[in-house]
Write a protein that holds these residues in place. Structure first.
Motif, mmCIF file in Angstrom:
data_model
loop_
_atom_site.group_PDB
_atom_site.id
_atom_site.type_symbol
_atom_site.label_atom_id
_atom_site.label_comp_id
_atom_site.label_asym_id
_atom_site.label_seq_id
_atom_site.Cartn_x
_atom_site.Cartn_y
_atom_site.Cartn_z
ATOM 1 N N GLN A 49 9.547 55.956 110.672
ATOM 2 C CA GLN A 49 9.294 56.534 109.349
ATOM 3 C C GLN A 49 10.584 57.005 108.699
ATOM 4 N N TRP A 50 10.587 56.917 107.369
ATOM 5 C CA TRP A 50 11.593 57.585 106.557
ATOM 6 C C TRP A 50 11.125 59.032 106.377
ATOM 7 N N ALA B 227 14.750 57.516 97.002
ATOM 8 C CA ALA B 227 13.925 58.425 97.803
ATOM 9 C C ALA B 227 12.571 58.620 97.138
ATOM 10 N N LEU B 228 12.572 58.794 95.808
ATOM 11 C CA LEU B 228 11.323 58.933 95.069
ATOM 12 C C LEU B 228 10.476 57.671 95.210
ATOM 13 N N SER B 229 11.093 56.512 95.158
ATOM 14 C CA SER B 229 10.382 55.244 95.312
ATOM 15 C C SER B 229 9.740 55.144 96.698
ATOM 16 N N LEU B 230 10.443 55.618 97.738
ATOM 17 C CA LEU B 230 9.867 55.615 99.086
ATOM 18 C C LEU B 230 8.582 56.438 99.120
ATOM 19 N N GLU C 245 6.119 54.777 101.640
ATOM 20 C CA GLU C 245 7.057 54.480 102.717
ATOM 21 C C GLU C 245 7.695 55.744 103.303
ATOM 22 N N MET C 246 7.369 56.895 102.721
ATOM 23 C CA MET C 246 7.797 58.190 103.257
ATOM 24 C C MET C 246 6.530 59.054 103.349
ATOM 25 N N PRO C 247 5.681 58.775 104.361
ATOM 26 C CA PRO C 247 4.370 59.421 104.424
ATOM 27 C C PRO C 247 4.373 60.859 104.950
ATOM 28 N N HIS C 248 5.498 61.341 105.422
ATOM 29 C CA HIS C 248 5.592 62.720 105.905
ATOM 30 C C HIS C 248 5.292 63.667 104.748
ATOM 31 N N ALA C 249 4.254 64.483 104.886
ATOM 32 C CA ALA C 249 3.780 65.339 103.792
ATOM 33 C C ALA C 249 4.870 66.258 103.253
ATOM 34 N N ILE D 169 10.363 66.007 97.717
ATOM 35 C CA ILE D 169 10.935 65.080 96.741
ATOM 36 C C ILE D 169 10.230 65.244 95.387
ATOM 37 N N LEU D 170 8.899 65.314 95.408
ATOM 38 C CA LEU D 170 8.148 65.456 94.154
ATOM 39 C C LEU D 170 8.424 66.800 93.476
ATOM 40 N N MET D 171 8.556 67.864 94.260
ATOM 41 C CA MET D 171 8.879 69.170 93.670
ATOM 42 C C MET D 171 10.284 69.172 93.084
#
Length: 188
Positions: free
Chosen positions: A78-79, A161-164, A169-173, A179-181
């Motif tokens: 995972q990323w 990173a946002l695209s992941l 592709e970056m499923p770690h909550a 990243i979203l914040m």
């Protein structure tokens, strides 16, 4: 339902018993007997943890530090962002974030900003992930645990990173939330 009504309903819950079913250095499982707001009794099995931290570390070129490694519990690579649990010796979430960034990426940061907290798997655990934004990075030496021997560190543009996150592709909550914040707050 408004917040006052929800808070009043929460206040009518009552824990009768709490029994430790399993304990390890990382978490414990408990079985609680509780009285619900309607007066009925129910059993609640849940995992109790100290919580974790996740760090959006951005270098002077605007690149985000990401990790890529095998995650045993998800049986795959995972990323993620630099992240880890809050240790009993940590004096809170921010010291844990500083320690994790140093251990995993060998980085220290001059400036820290709290992004918020996300609850992870509410009905299953009390686990909360504390997200931070770190800048003013100084490179040092990582100190990986044996289970992190395959951990790769990369620096990528924030948009990547946002695209992941957006493409799953970056499923770690904690990583996705951080990243979203950061984007929402105009930091990335």
């Amino acid at each position: 339902m408004d917040h006052d009504e929800a808070d009043a309903r929460r206040g009518s819950w009552s824990r009768l018993t709490s029994t430790r079913v399993f304990s390890s250095p990382w978490f414990e499982t408990r079985r609680d007997t509780a009285i619900r707001p309607d007066g009925s009794t129910g059993l609640y099995d849940h995992v109790v943890s100290t919580g974790s931290v996740t760090v959006v570390a951005v270098d002077d070129a605007g690149l985000v530090v990401v990790t890529r490694q095998w995650i045993y519990t998800h049986d795959g690579v995972q990323w993620r962002l630099p992240a880890g649990r809050i240790e009993p010796a940590d004096q809170g979430a921010e010291p844990a974030a500083r320690r994790e960034l140093k251990e995993e990426a060998g980085l220290s940061a001059r400036e820290w900003r709290r992004l918020g907290v996300i609850n992870c798997a509410d009905s299953f655990t009390n686990h909360r992930d504390h997200a931070f934004f770190a800048t003013g990075l100084t490179q040092g030496t990582a100190n990986l645990d044996p289970g992190e021997a395959d951990l790769e560190i990369r620096r990528i543009p924030f948009e990547q990173a946002l695209s992941l996150v957006v493409h799953g592709e970056m499923p770690h909550a904690g990583s996705a939330y951080a990243i979203l914040m950061a984007r929402t707050l105009g930091l990335g």
